[in-house]
Design an enzyme around this catalytic site. Structure first.
Site, short mmCIF file in Angstrom:
data_model
loop_
_atom_site.label_atom_id
_atom_site.label_comp_id
_atom_site.label_asym_id
_atom_site.label_seq_id
_atom_site.Cartn_x
_atom_site.Cartn_y
_atom_site.Cartn_z
N GLU A 150 41.03 -61.28 11.45
CA GLU A 150 39.93 -61.12 10.93
C GLU A 150 39.18 -62.44 10.90
O GLU A 150 39.54 -63.41 10.15
CB GLU A 150 40.12 -60.39 9.53
CG GLU A 150 40.42 -59.09 9.63
CD GLU A 150 40.09 -58.55 7.91
OE1 GLU A 150 39.46 -58.73 7.46
OE2 GLU A 150 40.75 -57.44 7.67
N GLU A 184 30.01 -50.75 7.33
CA GLU A 184 30.44 -49.90 6.55
C GLU A 184 29.51 -49.32 5.40
O GLU A 184 29.72 -49.97 4.12
CB GLU A 184 31.84 -50.22 6.04
CG GLU A 184 32.84 -50.47 7.30
CD GLU A 184 34.12 -51.28 6.61
OE1 GLU A 184 35.13 -50.32 6.85
OE2 GLU A 184 34.15 -52.51 6.43
N LYS A 223 31.16 -48.28 1.96
CA LYS A 223 32.24 -48.95 1.36
C LYS A 223 31.66 -49.55 0.02
O LYS A 223 30.23 -49.69 -0.26
CB LYS A 223 32.54 -50.19 2.22
CG LYS A 223 33.98 -50.92 1.86
CD LYS A 223 34.05 -51.84 2.70
CE LYS A 223 35.57 -52.57 2.37
NZ LYS A 223 35.83 -53.44 3.62
N GLU A 275 30.16 -56.35 1.39
CA GLU A 275 31.17 -55.59 1.86
C GLU A 275 30.89 -54.43 2.75
O GLU A 275 31.64 -53.88 3.79
CB GLU A 275 31.73 -54.51 0.58
CG GLU A 275 32.90 -55.62 -0.42
CD GLU A 275 33.92 -56.16 0.25
OE1 GLU A 275 34.62 -55.40 1.10
OE2 GLU A 275 34.20 -57.35 -0.13
#
Length: 416
Positions: free
Chosen positions: A218, A274, A277, A283
């Site tokens: 990542e 996302e 999330k 995030e």
């Protein structure tokens, strides 16, 4: 975009079926809660491989099985039990693949940068004492025996944003005009990512392994975030990822100062924002695409497109830390019924969070769910932020630097 590889965080049947017949090399994951069972039973490992590999392979080009996700970042007694089972589970998954005569799938585990006791300068890289002999030595032995990769989740954004006084933003974005020289090794560094990767290499070598290749499981840069999250913007995200791709696709391979010429398989996190999330704003904002599939900025994953060929990016507005007051209010267009539920939750947490909303009190009027929710959100966030509360409320709240107070009703704020 022409991606060459894709990584998923489980072994989702629908996704694996959709990837069948494509040229995408696929990485799948054994989830953390599955590790102990697989570690304790070859039959369980065989069943996992049967269900999640053989059901799709070779039509779906599965090339990596990652066992767990950053499990050494968690240290409760239950988590430490998983530490003990990590490498045995990896052995059993590999045994199962060999039994099926599958030799082109590598087994590894992605770890985070918190595995280090020290990581700067790179030559001082050393694993934490609680995991060095217990987990890292057996893991490195396994990776060496099976010719697999040391997978690391590496985020220059976090290293820079937590120390932006001492680390240049340009150094984090591959744009530095000044180099850093490691005082012990004498190696010259032109970017922060290379420094972080070489701390891995030096730590691995100190345990006696000098030939284990590394892979980035990542990396990325947030394209947006909360007001206090410095440097999270589209300009920096696009700049980081475009320059990362240029570096990793250059031929012959550039490697790092400690390992020149090393090919480093790299996964960018993430394909999509996302939007559901929880947690701080960043995030939800690591994607190359919005959750509806619209691209956030132009990017060519092949590295063939020249950086000068891209359209201009929006100028960054938050590359310096914000200093001032911030409030948390109901988001524009938020559903009234959902706001009402969130309002009830915020007011139920005690600590006089919503005392000012009682009939006759200074913030009771105007009598609207939007107004009451905004006050409750700001009051809740101001009181509980120090213990992890966020201004999110499942997407119903947003931060603002504009004081929402009216008349005698003063909204609590957070001072950054």
């Amino acid at each position: 975009m022409e991606a060459g590889q894709v990584k998923i965080y489980d072994a989702n049947p629908e996704i694996l079926k959709l990837l069948s017949g494509t040229n995408l090399k696929v990485s799948i994951m054994v989830q953390n809660h599955e590790i102990i069972d697989i570690s304790s039973s070859q039959t369980s490992a065989d069943q996992w491989v049967q269900n999640n590999v053989l059901a799709y392979y070779p039509e779906t080009m599965i090339r990596f099985i990652l066992v767990g996700n950053e499990i050494l970042s968690y240290s409760s007694p239950q988590d430490q039990q998983i530490w003990h089972n990590l490498v045995p589970a990896m052995h059993k998954i590999k045994n199962s693949l060999i039994t099926q005569n599958i030799h082109n799938i590598k087994v590894g585990t992605p770890l985070a940068m918190d595995i280090f006791q020290t990581s700067f300068p790179p030559s001082s890289g050393e694993f934490r004492s609680d995991i060095s002999n217990l987990v890292m030595l057996p893991l490195l032995n396994f990776l060496n025996q099976t010719k697999s990769f040391f997978f690391i989740d590496v985020y220059p954004y976090f290293a820079w944003s937590t120390n932006s006084i001492n680390i240049s933003l340009d150094f984090a974005l591959f744009k530095a005009t000044q180099n850093y020289i490691d005082p012990t090794s004498g190696l010259v560094y032109t970017n922060l990512l290379d420094q972080m990767l070489d701390s891995v290499i030096f730590a691995v070598e100190k345990l006696g392994y000098s030939n284990i290749p590394i892979a980035i499981s990542e990396t990325g840069w947030p394209n947006n975030g909360d007001i206090e999250q410095v440097g999270a913007n589209i300009y920096n995200a696009a700049t980081y990822n475009r320059n990362l791709i240029k570096k990793m696709t250059t031929k012959p391979a550039l490697g790092t100062p400690a390992r020149p010429g090393l090919v480093i398989p790299t996964f960018i996190f993430s394909l999509f924002d996302e939007n559901q999330k929880p947690g701080p704003g960043i995030e939800r904002h690591w994607g190359l695409f919005h959750s509806d599939g619209i691209s956030i900025y132009e990017i060519d994953l092949t590295g063939k497109r020249e950086l000068s060929d891209y359209k201009p990016l929006p100028a960054p507005q938050n590359n310096q830390p914000y200093k001032g007051k911030v409030w948390c209010v109901a988001a524009r267009g938020a559903d009234v019924m959902s706001l009402s539920t969130a309002l009830t939750y915020a007011c139920s947490q005690g600590n006089e969070t919503c005392d000012a909303l009682v009939p006759g009190k200074e913030c009771y009027e105007p009598l609207s769910v939007f107004w009451h929710a905004s006050f409750a959100f700001s009051s809740y966030w101001a009181q509980f932020r120090s213990i992890g509360a966020t201004c999110h409320f499942n997407g119903l709240a947003q931060q603002t630097t504009r004081n929402p107070s009216r008349g005698s009703c003063n909204f609590p704020s957070v001072t950054l």
